[in-house]
Design an enzyme around this catalytic site. Structure first.
Site, PDB file in Angstrom:
ATOM      1  N   GLY A  15      34.937  38.347  39.979  1.00 24.17           N
ATOM      2  CA  GLY A  15      34.493  38.541  38.650  1.00 24.17           C
ATOM      3  C   GLY A  15      35.456  37.914  37.796  1.00 24.17           C
ATOM      4  O   GLY A  15      36.295  37.275  37.852  1.00 24.17           O
ATOM      5  N   SER A  16      35.554  38.830  36.647  1.00 26.79           N
ATOM      6  CA  SER A  16      36.078  38.272  35.498  1.00 26.79           C
ATOM      7  C   SER A  16      37.845  38.242  35.583  1.00 26.79           C
ATOM      8  O   SER A  16      38.463  37.529  34.890  1.00 26.79           O
ATOM      9  CB  SER A  16      35.952  39.110  34.048  1.00 26.79           C
ATOM     10  OG  SER A  16      34.344  39.067  33.912  1.00 26.79           O
ATOM     11  N   THR A  17      38.289  39.137  36.624  1.00 24.57           N
ATOM     12  CA  THR A  17      39.728  39.242  36.758  1.00 24.57           C
ATOM     13  C   THR A  17      40.262  37.856  37.100  1.00 24.57           C
ATOM     14  O   THR A  17      41.379  37.381  36.819  1.00 24.57           O
ATOM     15  CB  THR A  17      40.204  40.102  37.716  1.00 24.57           C
ATOM     16  OG1 THR A  17      39.452  39.840  39.008  1.00 24.57           O
ATOM     17  CG2 THR A  17      40.089  41.479  37.343  1.00 24.57           C
TER      18      THR A  17
END
Lengths: 375, 645
Positions: free
Chosen positions: B280-282
């Site tokens: 995801g966004s990490t």
């Protein structure tokens, strides 16, 4: 008509016995006592607290046997022809007797106990049968071409003995008797077709024996792939191969066997040849085989130069008996044929066996003496 | 003819003998030797596993134990009579045990795990067939602390998982033994003698685990488990300057002293290095670093987000309905705006983006000194089309392990160097205290320049101070980081309602001493609905806060201040929950990283009203009230192709 009787020897009555044969026998005996001591020392010490238990007895038997051999070499072998029917009868009687009052050792009722001594009637019967067959075949040499009158009577007698011995049961002795009988029939000039008929019957007979005692089939399986049953039926063969393999070419040295440390069962009897291989290597095993080859050669030679047909057949029977036993024993020990309990002549521990074998050699020597070899 | 036949048979036997005794001799004699050999093993004491301050995390106490070889004991009664009083046992019991037909026996119970005095008394007797070995059990002074890192030992003290397995040969030392040639019944062959090889104790291993930080981490995990009832939680703390792992913990865990009663998945898998999932966004940190290094973006450049980005005919939506409108690229990072990152991915192109992904260590094992590490999965470059490039740019369609993410972000933290992670710093001889070997930090490669790394850190500090990571903010500790929410794929499809919420952070942003990653798999908040941005970020904030205090890193004053201290606080948009079931509302909230509190009122299956209403602009930290009821108004569709975090 006797096969192999093409040579016409010159007779020189009262000539000396076959010293080569005597030499070979004495060598084998001395070697045998030594090996029995080496192979049995651990078992004797474990069981009887006496490392010499077996070797002492074997040495004694050997001395007595040699005495017997010398005495018999002086007895005209034609005596045996006269007494052959009685001897044969006594043999059969003993074979029946052992089934009734015999002592059970290792699953076989093969021993007659007389005091502390044990005698094996099958050993006695082997020699008795050889004598009687020699007599019978010499008598019926004009009928040998006939199946019913020439082939069946001697074969029938042998099969009765085999049948009695199989009741003990003792497969090894039975095989030796069959082998010896076949050799004698062959020399007496029986027809190939008769032997073929017997072979067919033999296959059927074997199937029957397997049906009676299925463990015999297991022996065949164990022979085909001993490694599959390392702790079961293949155990003896594997331990024997370990011993032979460990010996290699030169051996570990006399007395240095490890397999005799209770790994190899009964190393002083049926499997003594494995210990020979382990301690003395290929050199030792081949030497022993060559000694036996000389023995067989001298035996057959005696047969060839025998003064009459009975002498030829008797010499053939005695030599054949020894040869079959050697081949089967070493065949088993090397994993070449299925396991059949039989001792190695002159080397394995065993009083009955040794005495009877040396008696046979005594008779053989008398025949050689009467032949009066001419080089 | 007969003679010839018999001689042929003898010849055949000679041939057979030559084969067995010549050709097969080596093989057979080797097998035979094996059948003669008897070895009674003797063990030393297994080495300890120490924390970085030298405290033992697990150790084996000396426990001398008798090994009796019955076949070598000639005088069984005498031996039993001499041993019994030392072992506090009856003579009968000892005699019965040493008379068994076994190669070796332990005399139970008195002959096991004896005192040193007892062992010396036995040693003095010099009884034949009686030997001493070590049979200590592992002790764990801190219970289940770092259980999956330490691992377990099984039968005969052999390491089965974790460090116990990885360093088994170091810890177990050298086994000794008594070897003798035996008769078939096990007795010594006289005159052959025997060889006794004394065992050597194992070495100790000192780990990089910081006992205090590890305890902080496990405390935080326990609290998260109590609050959110997740399937699993993973946390890693790294020293980015060296690659040393200071803490690593997972939930569910187990008690290593009693691992046999635990679920095998708890001791067989270390989720921190084994589990692979979409980050995801990490993962946007990687895209950002690549774009800055390749000079494809300036963070002051403007970007317009209409709420979607069109790729190859598909509209990929931003997690925020309606989009972020006009923003700078710094805002793109702060807002975790998917269209902005798709644009960065397109500017880089697939070759460049994927070469950075690989350079940051994804798609291959990090080489940490633990068994059972996962590889992760990347698209094959040949299979990457515009859609795959777009999703990869914001962290979907790639599969990575937690440790890979920690090491990649560690590279951003330390000025661009990808380090190789490690857990064991020293191997120490327990008798002399001498350090046998030291692990030197290993630089795998320089991935980005120190300047670019600093730029990325500044952007991430801003994310915490001004953007989606505000719940990780700690005054004075300059925490930089990024939230992530990933939907979990199972059998090639996304599992509805199954999310992994995560946060990766570092501090202090100007020169990070710590990197911390926390991932919470499938949270089920007790009171119904929690925003994703609220779950993992504060945990990382707490860990970094406590960790920096523990390391003695002083607070700073020159960091970014939280924006709400200024008049112009950027408002957050309230999502619309009306008409959703409780489950749907939960999912919607988890995907949203907005810093909002939720209060649920009433009974019933669906949300029938909310205040403030959906679409309203409120201050971060505000509370939204949701009212539950029985009525089911027309259900709004909850679409979530692209997630934000």
């Amino acid at each position: 008509m006797l096969r192999s009787m093409s040579a016409s020897p010159k007779r020189t009555p009262g000539s000396s016995p076959d010293f080569t044969l005597i030499g070979v026998i004495l060598l084998l005996l001395a070697f045998g006592v030594t090996m029995v001591h080496s192979a049995s020392s651990i078992i004797s010490a474990t069981r009887f607290q006496d490392a010499f238990y077996f070797s002492k007895r074997q040495a004694l038997w050997a001395l007595m046997g040699v005495g017997l051999m010398i005495w018999l070499s002086r007895v005209d072998y034609h005596v045996w022809r006269r007494h052959a029917p009685k001897i044969a009868l006594a043999s059969y009687a003993l074979l029946v007797l052992v089934l009734v009052v015999g002592v059970n050792r290792g699953g076989s009722k093969a021993w007659l106990g007389i005091g502390s001594l044990g005698i094996q009637p099958s050993e006695f019967a082997k020699l008795g049968l050889v004598m009687f067959l020699a007599h019978l075949l010499a008598e019926s040499k004009d009928r040998m071409h006939s199946f019913w009158r020439g082939f069946v009577p001697p074969m029938g007698l042998a099969l009765v003995a085999v049948g009695l011995i199989m009741l003990e049961p003792d497969l090894g002795q039975s095989v030796v008797i069959m082998g010896t009988t076949l050799i004698m029939l062959f020399v007496a000039g029986t027809r190939w077709s008769h032997l073929a008929t017997l072979l067919g019957a033999g296959v059927v007979g074997f199937a029957g024996l397997v049906a009676i005692a299925p463990y015999r089939m297991d022996r065949i399986y164990a022979f085909l792939d001993p490694w599959k049953y390392p702790l079961g039926k293949g155990y003896q063969i594997i331990q024997s191969l370990y011993a032979l393999g460990s010996g290699g070419i030169l051996g570990l040295g006399l007395g240095q066997s490890r397999q005799k440390f209770l790994y190899l069962p009964e190393p002083q009897t049926d499997f003594i040849f494995s210990i020979v291989g382990e301690e003395l290597g290929l050199l030792g095993t081949v030497s022993v085989l060559l000694l036996f080859a000389v023995l067989i050669w001298r035996g057959i030679r005696t047969a060839l130069y025998a003064p009459d047909d009975f002498g030829t057949l008797l010499a053939t029977g005695i030599t054949g008996m020894i040869a079959v036993q050697v081949l089967i024993n070493i065949g088993v020990v090397t994993g070449s044929i299925p396991a059949t309990g039989i001792t190695l002549p002159f080397i394995s521990y065993g009083g009955s066996s040794l005495t009877l074998l040396l008696s046979g050699v005594g008779i053989l020597l008398n025949i050689s003496k009467q032949a009066g070899m001419v080089e | 003819m007969l003679l010839f036949g018999l001689f042929a048979a003898i010849g055949a036997l000679i041939g057979r003998l030559a084969y067995v005794q010549g050709w097969q001799a080596a093989w057979l004699s080797n097998l035979a030797k094996q059948s003669w050999d008897r070895t009674v093993p003797l063990s030393g004491i297994r080495g300890s596993i120490l924390a970085s301050d030298g405290q033992p995390l697990t150790y084996t106490a000396s426990a001398p134990t008798i090994v009796a070889v019955p076949s070598q004991i000639k005088d069984k009664a005498g031996t039993a009579a001499k041993l019994a009083p030392i072992l506090h046992m009856s003579v009968d019991s000892v005699l019965r045990q040493i008379s068994q037909r076994e190669l070796m026996v332990y005399i139970r119970p008195g002959g096991r795990q004896m005192s040193e005095e007892q062992a010396n008394a036995v040693r003095k007797l010099e009884l034949p067939g009686i030997y001493l070995t070590e049979d200590g059990k592992r002790a764990y002074p801190y219970g289940s602390l770092a259980a999956q890192v330490l691992g377990i030992t099984g039968y005969d003290n052999v390491g089965l998982t974790g460090l116990e397995k990885q360093y088994n040969s170091v810890l177990s030392g050298k086994k000794g033994g008594i070897t003798f040639y035996a008769k078939a019944n096990g007795e010594l062959i006289p005159g052959e003698g025997q060889s006794v090889v004394e065992p050597t104790d194992g070495d100790n291993i000192k780990t990089t685990l910081n006992l205090q930080i590890q305890q902080f981490v496990e405390r935080e995990i326990e609290q998260a488990v109590a609050a959110y009832h997740p399937d699993s939680v993973t946390a890693i703390v790294e020293n980015p300057k060296t690659g040393a792992i200071l803490a690593m913990a997972n939930y569910p865990t187990f008690n290593p002293a009693d691992w046999r009663s635990a679920d095998p998945s708890t001791y067989n898998r270390n989720l921190a290095i084994w589990q692979t999932f979409e980050p995801g966004s990490t993962f946007k940190i990687v895209t950002l670093a690549a774009a800055l290094q390749e000079d494809k973006v300036n963070l002051n450049d403007r970007f317009y987000d209409p709420g979607y980005y069109e790729v190859a005919g598909h509209r990929i939506r931003c997690w925020k309905a309606g989009g972020h409108g006009s923003e700078s690229f710094l805002n793109v990072v702060e807002n975790s705006c998917n269209p902005g990152f798709i644009a960065l991915g397109e500017r880089l192109g697939k070759e460049s983006l994927f070469s950075y992904i690989r350079a940051f260590g994804f798609g291959q094992k990090t080489g940490i000194d633990l068994p059972g590490e996962g590889n992760g999965i990347l698209f094959k470059l040949s299979q990457v089309g515009p859609l795959e490039l777009a999703t990869t740019a914001f962290g979907q369609g790639v599969s990575v392990t937690p440790i890979q993410q920690v090491m990649a972000v560690g590279a951003v933290a330390n000025g661009g160097k990808l380090m190789k992670p490690y857990l064991v710093s020293e191997i120490i001889d327990p008798d002399t205290g001498r350090v046998v070997s030291v692990t030197k930090p290993t630089v795998v490669r320089q991935v980005i320049s120190p300047q670019v790394a600093a730029e990325v850190r500044a952007a991430l500090e801003s994310v915490v101070a001004n953007g989606s990571g505000t719940r990780a903010y700690r005054e004075g500790y300059r925490i930089a980081g990024k939230t992530g929410t990933a939907q979990v794929a199972k059998n090639g499809r996304y599992e509805p309602g199954h999310y992994i919420v995560s946060f990766i952070g570092m501090a202090p942003a100007n020169d990070p001493a710590l990197v911390c990653y926390v991932a919470i798999d499938n949270p089920h908040p007790e009171h119904g609905i929690v925003f994703g941005g609220v779950i993992a970020a504060p945990i990382v904030g707490n860990i970094l806060d406590d960790g920096l205090r523990e390391l003695g890193v002083p607070p700073q004053t020159q960091g970014l201040k939280k924006k709400y201290r200024y008049p112009e606080v950027p408002p957050v948009t309230v999502p619309n929950f009306v008409g959703l079931t409780m489950k749907e509302a939960q999912n919607l909230a988890l995907q949203n990283s907005a810093n909002l509190r939720v209060q649920v009122l009433g009974q019933g299956d669906v949300i029938i009203a909310q205040a403030p209403a959906g679409g309203a602009q409120v201050e971060p930290g505000s509370t939204i009230r949701l009212y539950r009821g029985q009525k089911a108004p027309s259900t709004n569709q909850v679409a979530a192709f692209a997630l934000g975090g």
